[in-house]
Write a protein that holds these residues in place. Structure first.
Motif, PDB file in Angstrom:
ATOM      1  N   VAL A  87       3.261  -5.478  -1.557  1.00  0.00           N
ATOM      2  CA  VAL A  87       2.477  -3.965  -1.058  1.00  0.00           C
ATOM      3  C   VAL A  87       1.170  -4.092  -0.478  1.00  0.00           C
ATOM      4  O   VAL A  87       0.619  -5.204  -0.597  1.00  0.00           O
ATOM      5  N   HIS A  88       1.698  -3.668   0.619  1.00  0.00           N
ATOM      6  CA  HIS A  88      -0.074  -3.343   1.019  1.00  0.00           C
ATOM      7  C   HIS A  88      -1.157  -1.906  -0.040  1.00  0.00           C
ATOM      8  O   HIS A  88      -0.442  -0.936  -0.158  1.00  0.00           O
ATOM      9  N   VAL A  89      -2.662  -2.121   0.332  1.00  0.00           N
ATOM     10  CA  VAL A  89      -3.169  -0.820  -0.067  1.00  0.00           C
ATOM     11  C   VAL A  89      -3.630   0.003   0.645  1.00  0.00           C
ATOM     12  O   VAL A  89      -3.676  -0.289   2.046  1.00  0.00           O
TER      13      VAL A  89
ATOM     14  N   ARG B 156      -3.959 -11.330   6.871  1.00  0.00           N
ATOM     15  CA  ARG B 156      -3.162 -10.538   7.461  1.00  0.00           C
ATOM     16  C   ARG B 156      -0.913 -10.607   7.071  1.00  0.00           C
ATOM     17  O   ARG B 156      -1.389 -12.259   7.374  1.00  0.00           O
ATOM     18  N   CYS B 157      -0.893  -9.197   6.905  1.00  0.00           N
ATOM     19  CA  CYS B 157       1.360  -9.952   6.143  1.00  0.00           C
ATOM     20  C   CYS B 157       1.238 -10.287   7.556  1.00  0.00           C
ATOM     21  O   CYS B 157       0.789 -10.744   8.746  1.00  0.00           O
ATOM     22  N   PRO B 158       2.827 -11.040   7.953  1.00  0.00           N
ATOM     23  CA  PRO B 158       3.300 -11.291   8.486  1.00  0.00           C
ATOM     24  C   PRO B 158       3.724 -10.315   9.977  1.00  0.00           C
ATOM     25  O   PRO B 158       3.638 -10.374  11.063  1.00  0.00           O
TER      26      PRO B 158
ATOM     27  N   PRO C  93       4.813  -0.570   0.187  1.00  0.00           N
ATOM     28  CA  PRO C  93       5.557  -1.561   0.426  1.00  0.00           C
ATOM     29  C   PRO C  93       5.716  -2.249   1.895  1.00  0.00           C
ATOM     30  O   PRO C  93       5.449  -1.424   2.891  1.00  0.00           O
ATOM     31  N   CYS C  94       5.429  -3.384   2.105  1.00  0.00           N
ATOM     32  CA  CYS C  94       5.500  -4.264   3.361  1.00  0.00           C
ATOM     33  C   CYS C  94       6.522  -5.167   3.560  1.00  0.00           C
ATOM     34  O   CYS C  94       7.039  -5.263   3.098  1.00  0.00           O
ATOM     35  N   ALA C  95       7.191  -4.074   4.630  1.00  0.00           N
ATOM     36  CA  ALA C  95       9.271  -4.401   4.815  1.00  0.00           C
ATOM     37  C   ALA C  95       9.050  -5.739   5.923  1.00  0.00           C
ATOM     38  O   ALA C  95       9.973  -6.641   5.354  1.00  0.00           O
TER      39      ALA C  95
ATOM     40  N   GLY D  15       0.911  -8.063  11.032  1.00  0.00           N
ATOM     41  CA  GLY D  15       0.025  -7.967  11.349  1.00  0.00           C
ATOM     42  C   GLY D  15      -0.325  -6.331  10.732  1.00  0.00           C
ATOM     43  O   GLY D  15      -1.784  -6.374  11.353  1.00  0.00           O
ATOM     44  N   HIS D  16      -0.225  -5.848   9.851  1.00  0.00           N
ATOM     45  CA  HIS D  16      -0.595  -4.835   9.176  1.00  0.00           C
ATOM     46  C   HIS D  16      -2.274  -4.388   8.915  1.00  0.00           C
ATOM     47  O   HIS D  16      -2.529  -5.741   8.361  1.00  0.00           O
ATOM     48  N   THR D  17      -2.421  -3.519   9.216  1.00  0.00           N
ATOM     49  CA  THR D  17      -4.540  -4.348   8.950  1.00  0.00           C
ATOM     50  C   THR D  17      -4.744  -3.898   6.880  1.00  0.00           C
ATOM     51  O   THR D  17      -5.321  -3.888   6.850  1.00  0.00           O
TER      52      THR D  17
HETATM   53 ZN   LIG Z   1       2.465  -5.514   5.980  1.00  0.00          ZN
END
Ligand SMILES: [Zn+2]
Length: 436
Positions: free
Chosen positions: A255-257, A310-312, A248-250, A314-316
């Motif tokens: 979700v992130h792969v 990118r998600c808010p 999950p992306c908090a 900035g996760h890679t």
């Molecule tokens: Zn994220």
């Protein structure tokens, strides 16, 4: 089982393409040598870039099922002699569609690592007590989640073999902080708490980690669960025959792969053509670290939106903003439009006080395919509002059949709320299928 140091590594470092290629080539070499199911498609393949994966023909669940039927019970997708395997799981499914999956001790360690990332991303740690509301059965979900929660140092209680009231009482007794279950069961358990006067059992729960069916990334489903529980709702994604490929992306939801352990491609369903940003497509996944029962260019059947942003936070890792939107075999073409039952479900959940519902696809005597939604309403007039919103949001004309509360069965676990009764184009055969 080897122990895992809780703080051994940070969550999802950026993927290093060179080391990924090295691992993939090592995997492909070993699997091509000793795995009869994979040999033909992998023989002689050496990857110089991740794009070279496209030399390999994708496989899907039907391929694995056919192989297991021809070579019962486990099929030939086994890289090692049988005595190396120590975990046996089954997928849930109707008769004839149950897949058997074997894991070695090393592969099970890999599973644990992937689930570690799921729980770490949801902020679970040594101060937490995780309650797992699954039956104690042959499905991998419970076992892998139990391992993953332990890998981040949390304490765990299995709620298998209990009814909903016993589960709520157990959560209350131990002040569990985290609940793991399907999104529909999270709603169901909150309903039982309300009916039985057990609302106080919900107060210690600060997060709910959902899996097992699409939905927990849909904003309407997530906000329903969050408001019922007063807790945060996280999604994750995985399949028994592939692994837990999404965490999950908090920050941004969805979700992130997990790109440290998986390579993901998004293609138009039934093809190998990559889809453009903003389009939905089927996820093809390659598990980099699973050797005993490999998943190399596996068509997951999961439908996701292709997002290149990118998600808010900035996760890679690649971000799937809506998580799993549905399944390719759920996709229904109605009057030329691709329709996902989960999209209808999302609109329905935006209305408060709705009870159970059932979506039926059928063919009119005029040979026109139509959609009917039977739904339990508490207020008259809601049906018209639902119909209007489905029309605006999905561009879909839907017949609403209002029902009194309590008429439809209550679904728990893997939901079956979709019935497909359309006539096949020949006009003789009914697509007699209940999805999901
Ligand atoms: Zn994220």
């Amino acid at each position: 089982m080897s122990g895992r140091t809780v703080t051994a590594r940070s969550l999802s470092p950026a993927r290093n393409e060179q080391s990924t290629l090295q691992r993939l080539n090592g995997l492909i070499g070993e699997v091509a040598e000793s795995n009869e199911f994979q040999r033909d498609r992998l023989d002689g393949v050496v990857l110089h870039s991740l794009d070279d994966l496209r030399q390999i023909r994708p496989v899907d669940k039907d391929d694995l099922l056919r192989d297991q039927q021809a070579h019962p019970p486990f099929g030939r997708n086994l890289t090692y002699p049988r005595d190396r395997y120590v975990h046996l799981h089954q997928t849930s499914g109707t008769a004839g569609s149950t897949l058997r999956v074997l894991d070695t001790e090393e592969d099970w360690d890999w599973w644990r690592g992937c689930l570690h990332d799921v729980f770490a991303a949801a902020g679970v740690g040594p101060a937490d007590l995780v309650a797992l509301a699954y039956s104690f059965g042959p499905y991998v979900q419970f076992w892998a989640s139990y391992e993953g929660a332990g890998a981040v140092g949390a304490n765990r209680i299995a709620l298998g073999g209990m009814d909903s009231v016993q589960r709520l009482e157990t959560i209350r007794e131990y002040s569990a902080t985290t609940l793991v279950c399907t999104p529909s069961y999270a709603v169901r358990l909150a309903t039982v708490a309300d009916q039985k006067g057990l609302e106080d059992a919900m107060s210690s729960v600060t997060r709910i980690i959902c899996t097992g069916e699409p939905g927990a990334s849909l904003p309407a489903v997530r906000s329903q669960i969050e408001s019922l529980w007063g807790a945060r709702c996280f999604d994750h994604a995985g399949l028994s025959e592939v692994g837990a490929f999404g965490y999950p992306c908090a920050a941004g939801g969805g979700v992130h792969v997990n790109e440290r352990e998986f390579v993901a491609e998004i293609v138009a369903p039934g093809t190998e053509d990559r889809v453009a940003a903003g389009d939905v497509g089927e996820l093809i996944v390659t598990a980099i670290g699973r050797r005993g029962f490999p998943a190399i260019r596996y068509r997951t059947g999961d439908v996701v939106e292709c997002c290149e942003d990118r998600c808010p936070a900035g996760h890679t890792d690649r971000w799937l903003p809506g998580g799993i939107l549905g399944r390719t075999d759920d996709m229904v073409v109605i009057r030329g439009m691709n329709v996902f039952p989960s999209a209808i479900e999302q609109v329905l959940r935006e209305f408060d006080e709705l009870g159970e519902f059932r979506i039926t696809f059928y063919t009119e005597p005029t040979a026109m395919d139509e959609v009917k939604v039977e739904v339990e309403l508490s207020q008259p007039g809601q049906g018209r509002a639902i119909q209007a919103r489905l029309r605006t949001r999905l561009g879909l004309r839907v017949r609403i059949v209002p029902l009194k509360p309590g008429i439809l069965p209550t679904y728990i676990g893997k939901v079956r709320r979709v019935v497909d009764m359309r006539q096949a184009p020949s006009g003789h055969e009914t697509r007699d299928r209940i999805s999901r």
